[in-house]
Enzyme design. Sequence first.
Site, PDB file in Angstrom:
ATOM      1  CG  HIS A 132       4.090  -4.499  -3.116  1.00  0.00           C
ATOM      2  ND1 HIS A 132       3.294  -4.486  -1.995  1.00  0.00           N
ATOM      3  CD2 HIS A 132       4.424  -3.199  -3.333  1.00  0.00           C
ATOM      4  CE1 HIS A 132       3.151  -3.244  -1.560  1.00  0.00           C
ATOM      5  NE2 HIS A 132       3.831  -2.438  -2.360  1.00  0.00           N
ATOM      6  CD  GLU A 133       6.825  -2.098  -6.393  1.00  0.00           C
ATOM      7  OE1 GLU A 133       6.013  -1.249  -6.801  1.00  0.00           O
ATOM      8  OE2 GLU A 133       7.359  -2.017  -5.258  1.00  0.00           O
ATOM      9  CG  HIS A 136       1.762  -0.401  -6.221  1.00  0.00           C
ATOM     10  ND1 HIS A 136       0.733  -0.091  -5.370  1.00  0.00           N
ATOM     11  CD2 HIS A 136       2.877  -0.504  -5.438  1.00  0.00           C
ATOM     12  CE1 HIS A 136       1.189  -0.006  -4.128  1.00  0.00           C
ATOM     13  NE2 HIS A 136       2.486  -0.265  -4.138  1.00  0.00           N
ATOM     14  CG  HIS A 142       0.947   0.544   0.260  1.00  0.00           C
ATOM     15  ND1 HIS A 142       1.780   1.597   0.517  1.00  0.00           N
ATOM     16  CD2 HIS A 142       1.589  -0.219  -0.675  1.00  0.00           C
ATOM     17  CE1 HIS A 142       2.875   1.483  -0.219  1.00  0.00           C
ATOM     18  NE2 HIS A 142       2.781   0.392  -0.954  1.00  0.00           N
ATOM     19  CB  CYS A 148      -2.658  -8.419   1.850  1.00  0.00           C
ATOM     20  SG  CYS A 148      -2.948  -7.951   0.144  1.00  0.00           S
ATOM     21  CB  CYS A 167      -6.085  -9.885   1.543  1.00  0.00           C
ATOM     22  SG  CYS A 167      -6.560  -8.245   1.010  1.00  0.00           S
ATOM     23  CB  CYS A 170      -6.002  -7.026  -2.635  1.00  0.00           C
ATOM     24  SG  CYS A 170      -5.490  -5.731  -1.486  1.00  0.00           S
TER      25      CYS A 170
END
Lengths: 179, 447
Positions: A132-133, A136, A142, A148, A167, A170
Amino acid sequence: MNNQHITIVSFGHFESYFLNRIAKEVSLVMNCPVKVKDGHIDLSDFFDSSRRQYDGNKILKQIDTIYSSESYRTIGLFNVDLFIPILTYIFGQAYLNGITGIVSIYRLSNERYNIAADENILLERTIKEVVHELGHTLGLIHCHTTTCVMRSSTYVEDLDQKGAGFCSNCMDLLKEKVG
Amino acid sequence: MTKKISILVVDDEESVRDSLYNWFVEDGYRVECADSAKMALSILESECFDIVLADIKMPGMDGLEMLKRIKALEKDIIVIVMTAFATVDTAVQALKDGAFDYVTKPFDPDDLSHLVRNASKQISLVGENEALKQKVATLESVEDLIGKSEAMQSVLRQVESVAQSNSSVIITGESGTGKELIARAIHANSPRKFFPLVSVHCGALTESLLESELFGHEKGAFTGALYNRKGRFEMADSGTIFLDEIATISSKMQVELLRVLETKSFIRVGGNKEIKSDFRVICATNKDLKSMVETGTFREDLFYRLNVVNIHVPPLRERAGDIPILVDYFIKKYCNSMNKPLVTIDPSALKRLEEFKFPGNIRELENMIERAIVIGNGKRIYLRDLPIESSLIDSSIESLDENEKNHIVLILNKYSWNISRAAKALNIDRVTLYNKIKKYDLKRSEK
């Protein structure tokens, strides 16, 4: 993603097999080699005695200063309770479109919530938070797709509900951004 | 099509501003920060935000004072106040002064997301409500577009084909022919139908009022400008702007309008920030713009910019065949709105209506029917209920020939120049009618 590597810098006396499993899974999701190394900073500099927590903003800045030039993307891995001034806690944070992110497993383990320890669950949560990070740092914001990895998670239950992968939307954005 | 919600974060602590900035940017919001109330107010004077998230305790002007000033500047903006020192009194005061909510730092991450999500929902609900009101008004009035005559069918076909494009349209026609309804029909059938149709009656406003109405103004731009106000071009973003009586605008406004149409951007009166807006323009006039261009009273470049498509709405006297269905429609409309049982119309009254020239066009017919329903006996509309008895005969025409000519034109138009039917109605044979047409040099109107 890229031929260069991602580095996970460990600041928490983690078992090497734990770090290696994270590196392997993250490498698969990100399609990029992941290296693990030990990091050294004095965490007491970032301790806020009134909150009895560690300042995530300052730690992120410090990690970025020291380690960002070493690899394609860097994630600092901790085992301390992180906060930012406006929030009671964070699992991790990163510079959007930057190089660096940080993740702490402090609030990811079952024991924190008086539930029996489960190393596999802790590993899964940590992998999701690291990916996740990294998302970014690669410019992703988000996502509202339930499964996702870029979906915002404020509780461990949220982390457990989502997957470790991106997903299709993304993924398309990532391809646009990094090729 | 959803717009990105914009948030202005106001806090004197850099770490708080940075944290909030990062948090909201990661959530997909557009975010800007100010380190003081003064700076926030200055930003708000030149830029619009949906949400202001402001600290209460700041050096200089505090958050509560800033909240009052923001609300005085822009009533609809959502302000959420936050503080590390919560007391019930300050919370109540903030809410009384118009704050949307009140939070205590530090927040639970989920609380912050929920708070802003609720505020965003409120913004989109207000926007949807406005758009739906507009849409209902548009659809209701589009129903008024009635006509089986060839002239009206041709107009409706034009409306249908032009609606899908993004081209500028000029609607011409006499007063009362329903030009605004045509504009509404174009909008309601266009891809922009989910966004506002904003109407401006240019003829009703002075040059300075029209300028402020179209472009909006900043607080203090002139006496009485108590708030920042969005202009009609800004309100029509993603939708359509309808400029009625376009021929009445001054030469200065013509220049301004041309610039806006070319750049799709403008500056509010008294402001300095360029605002962009994506709108379609539809104009209407009862004047002959082309001859105004020839006489130099209307800019040629503006005329060509506006006149990409021209739709001419025929006067009612040229489509007298539509009168019975229009009468029927207005009877239903007004009986329903007045909660009265449906009335009928006496055949002789209807016949008179069909013969009447209606200088005020459909608007005049509608007013007549409304009046007749109000003053009538509640069952049937008679000739005596219609204000046309005395005005039917044009007293300025004394010549018998002139009267005969006008009557023949009326009947020919009523039957769409069907000679047999017109001759039958006039109670003369077809050859006689042909002779009369030749005698008076009558020609079927092209429109």
